[in-house]
Design a protein around this motif. Sequence first.
Motif, mmCIF file in Angstrom:
data_model
loop_
_atom_site.group_PDB
_atom_site.id
_atom_site.type_symbol
_atom_site.label_atom_id
_atom_site.label_comp_id
_atom_site.label_asym_id
_atom_site.label_seq_id
_atom_site.Cartn_x
_atom_site.Cartn_y
_atom_site.Cartn_z
ATOM 1 N N ASN A 139 -1.213 -7.732 -1.537
ATOM 2 C CA ASN A 139 -1.840 -6.627 -1.936
ATOM 3 C C ASN A 139 -1.103 -5.357 -1.307
ATOM 4 O OD1 ASN A 139 -4.594 -6.581 -3.516
ATOM 5 N ND2 ASN A 139 -5.143 -8.271 -1.879
ATOM 6 N N TYR A 163 2.228 -5.470 -0.789
ATOM 7 C CA TYR A 163 3.523 -5.318 -1.513
ATOM 8 C C TYR A 163 3.220 -4.729 -2.740
ATOM 9 C CZ TYR A 163 7.928 -7.124 -3.285
ATOM 10 O OH TYR A 163 9.192 -7.131 -3.883
ATOM 11 N N VAL A 164 2.174 -4.904 -3.544
ATOM 12 C CA VAL A 164 2.036 -4.268 -4.935
ATOM 13 C C VAL A 164 1.634 -2.865 -4.589
ATOM 14 C CG1 VAL A 164 0.519 -4.518 -6.907
ATOM 15 C CG2 VAL A 164 1.252 -6.593 -5.907
ATOM 16 N N SER A 165 0.610 -2.851 -3.557
ATOM 17 C CA SER A 165 0.301 -1.229 -3.396
ATOM 18 C C SER A 165 1.570 -0.410 -3.205
ATOM 19 C CB SER A 165 -0.712 -1.128 -2.406
ATOM 20 O OG SER A 165 -0.231 -1.133 -1.040
#
Lengths: 568, 568
Positions: free
Chosen positions: B206, B208-210
């Motif tokens: 989460n 990393y994606v954010s």
Amino acid sequence: MTIVDRLAVARGDFPADLALRNAMLVNVWSGEIYPTDIIIHNERIVALGSGYQAKQEIDLTGRYLCPGFIDAHVHIESSLCTPPEFARAVVPHGVTSVVTDPHEIANVWGMQGIQFMLERAKDGPLSVFVNAPSCVPATSMETSGARLEADDLAPLLENPWVTGLAEVMNYPGVVFGDEGMLDKLERFQSKPMDGHCPALTGKQLNAYVSSGIGSEHECTTVEEALEKLRLGLTIFIREGTTTRNLLPLLPLITPQNHTRICFCTDDRQPNSLMDEGSIDFMIRTAIAHGVDPVMAIRMGTLNTAQYFRLYDYGVISPGKWADMIVFSDLQNLQPKMVFRRGQLVAQDGKMIAQKPTLRPIQLPKSVNVDLAHLDFRIPATSTQTRVIGAIGDQVVTGNLIKDASVINGHAVSDTNRDILKMIVVERHHANGNIGKAFINGFGLKHGALAGTVAHDHHNLVIIGVDEVSIRRAIEAVIEIGGGLVAVNGENVLGTLPLPVAGLMTELPLEQVRQEYDGMIAHAQSLGSALPDPFMTMSFMALEVIPSLKLTDVGLVDVEQFKVVDLFV
Amino acid sequence: MTIVDRLAVARGDFPADLALRNAMLVNVWSGEIYPTDIIIHNERIVALGSGYQAKQEIDLTGRYLCPGFIDAHVHIESSLCTPPEFARAVVPHGVTSVVTDPHEIANVWGMQGIQFMLERAKDGPLSVFVNAPSCVPATSMETSGARLEADDLAPLLENPWVTGLAEVMNYPGVVFGDEGMLDKLERFQSKPMDGHCPALTGKQLNAYVSSGIGSEHECTTVEEALEKLRLGLTIFIREGTTTRNLLPLLPLITPQNHTRICFCTDDRQPNSLMDEGSIDFMIRTAIAHGVDPVMAIRMGTLNTAQYFRLYDYGVISPGKWADMIVFSDLQNLQPKMVFRRGQLVAQDGKMIAQKPTLRPIQLPKSVNVDLAHLDFRIPATSTQTRVIGAIGDQVVTGNLIKDASVINGHAVSDTNRDILKMIVVERHHANGNIGKAFINGFGLKHGALAGTVAHDHHNLVIIGVDEVSIRRAIEAVIEIGGGLVAVNGENVLGTLPLPVAGLMTELPLEQVRQEYDGMIAHAQSLGSALPDPFMTMSFMALEVIPSLKLTDVGLVDVEQFKVVDLFV
């Protein structure tokens, strides 16, 4: 730094601002619906999944959650309200972003009008993206308040709220390579450029598309829409107050092509905004008619965000703006809670967010008319005149020829045959232009209607039975600084002031709707049987829609695309 | 002006350059397959449909036509060829565009290396888009030839051939907010930023994606890929020469999510490029395993173009580049004709386009080693050493502990137990760094192998049985200015010079493949049973892949992420 906080919360090191527990997430990215928690921090979604702590928690108890809706193409001016009140109309319906084409106000005030809309949208509960109006003025057979060329529009490219070029209505200009039109296309080539080419087909359509234009919202049949979609256009299905294309176009939508289809409203008045809604109405209607709910929601969210390259919108995933809707029934989607950037802004159809303080803006006077020098008489030079044939609430008209009613050498209204005088007075520069003609279909027995909403140039349009009423109506419009009026002789029955460019008011939406309903009642009391005589009137001066229209320059035969004599 | 011509041809006023008659168009936009003509002018598609005249006509007699394929992520260096020869490898397979991450050459030459790739791609028959390498060097436990920080990369943002930020491999740096890493993410926030986070899951995923990263190509299981896709990542399914993820990931693909999935090859060597192909191989394989052909083709065309915001690519529609493939069998897609920008560039698997003239580029010497001052001996300080455990052609290794073979106080190779000496010599700055260790699994009975391909720092790596062979191998690499060598004592069995950064040659692809096969044969004649000992060796120095690796700085325990002693 924001991203540092976001990462820390996503890692689980610190509690988030908000956790929405036990949501049934409509994941428009993966195309699935499944249960999860949604974690929000600093206005953004930071995580999906369990095990996060938060300062505020809301248990959604299995209700659905999807991204906030996005209207792909809307003229906010059609609501008669400026962005803050327009937001109050649509946000409770789940619309958290719109892409607006401010070409109504731009036709009055040019760049100043566009800046007004950008300014009024600031700090509100709705993300208002602006497309640069491509066709101001619409044609050379009218006088608009402003003229916007490629060089004028260029500074908008730097504005982060400007998404691209708005509906390129001058499709002959594109197809035949008009220089000024191509300048605009070249300037905006790196941005989305919206189309507007009703019924264009075959080779001319190929030419139009090959210019780089990427969307179309004027399709009325599946055949038309499929031809355009196959050529690489993104199809915006439109459901306005009067232009109702959703049901006819539903058979277009397939699992294979639906990612290339978006929803838009184009023009919605206060009544349909309040009674039906906006994009939510379209999604609800599509689902009710058998469209898969995830596909329907995608057309009102992700697809539109992707088309406009708004990569932080239209999807519920880490890093994106926390624009979200909570609802209970997938088959009858009614937004129960609307979040915008993590804030609960509407609940159960009511606005919660405070209206932002409006910065006072000194509005220039938009009605410039030298009434003393205007002559409304029509000297009869022949026994027959062309007559505009209004058809119910449609925007197209008939091109009729009728015997003139002549009194003392002047052609006059004839209520027995429902042939009324129509006048268009240039109102931007007081240049003295006045267009005069006759119109059938309005049904007035007495008095006159007048208004400064007259697409797209928005000159002062009047339809009336007698000279006294016509003059009084114009006086009344001038007195209120623009807007709508109904008069009977010297008696002003009612007015709806639209002080912002003669197009909008900053009064509360509910009041505007009530006053507007009152204006329709006045018009009907004068004899009109039209459902909305003011709206119909506002399209009688639009010389890009067939067949016969009146501008301040004169009577326009739209098929011939030229000004014609009133008398034949 | 180009657009004026295009419009005129689309209108039908002038004959087009080329008409492809009677195609079965695979329309990736609408998701349909149907017959039509495709009209091309000035390198672009200008129209679909009948009734157009053209200077050149080709009757496709019902054969299929689809957009040129796009490789979403490839290191061209892995082909051992520079872009012109790489193009000769992939264009006959229908690949007309690639997005390349030049991080191999960037680790040697920095920005100069990236500029070399951009320059060598110019005027060729392949559109080579470049992502800015995000992780040069990979870690601080190695010496690379260059170091690229956010400020170094920033000028690339202005280059129209630069699409975004390349695979952000330093995922701990992202998740834990490393300042230099975040600088790069902030700088490229408005562009696509590719991910690389094998096996990352849950909260760290989460985080990393954010950060704004948008893709991932390291998934090996459906479970991993689905978690990542649901979080908003676009999944690049990879089928490299050794990393084969396509078949395991096919069950991921659904009609609902396939627009969020692309195909990429990552690393392909000459043999698999020539024998299997590239993206065409992936599409063919997917279709053979039951994926709908239009969906499979979308994953190799439109989806990738849209992800990288290459709006004029990946679709056959008016205004787009005329990159197209003609083929006969939908179930066994073999490109018969490949058009790039309207030119026939390959036919029946053979290149037709002339290779562009290569501008001479003075290549700096990339092998800087002061051999006289290097000592390859390993004084024995204990009776046991750590040993790198090579496992077939895998890039992961075991972390073993074995008894040392000690002669005259020095630990040496022991062919009976297949424990060989491995050396990594810093070769960029001649800083004298030398890493020494032992490795199991290579099986050499005599001699030594050496090479300047050693991911990602590309120092000089040697695996050998005796001191004479090791020293001779290094001398030979220096003599050829970088490349691969196999020696037996003083006898050089074979060399493959890679004069471009020690990574690539400008020789013809077929010759490279033949010479490379010869090098493998030499290695096998020395006793190695590995299918490709040079490729395996090139990953034994990559300290971001578990478990035990050797760099010029020393032996790295990857799980502990630190340099450890050779002796235990």
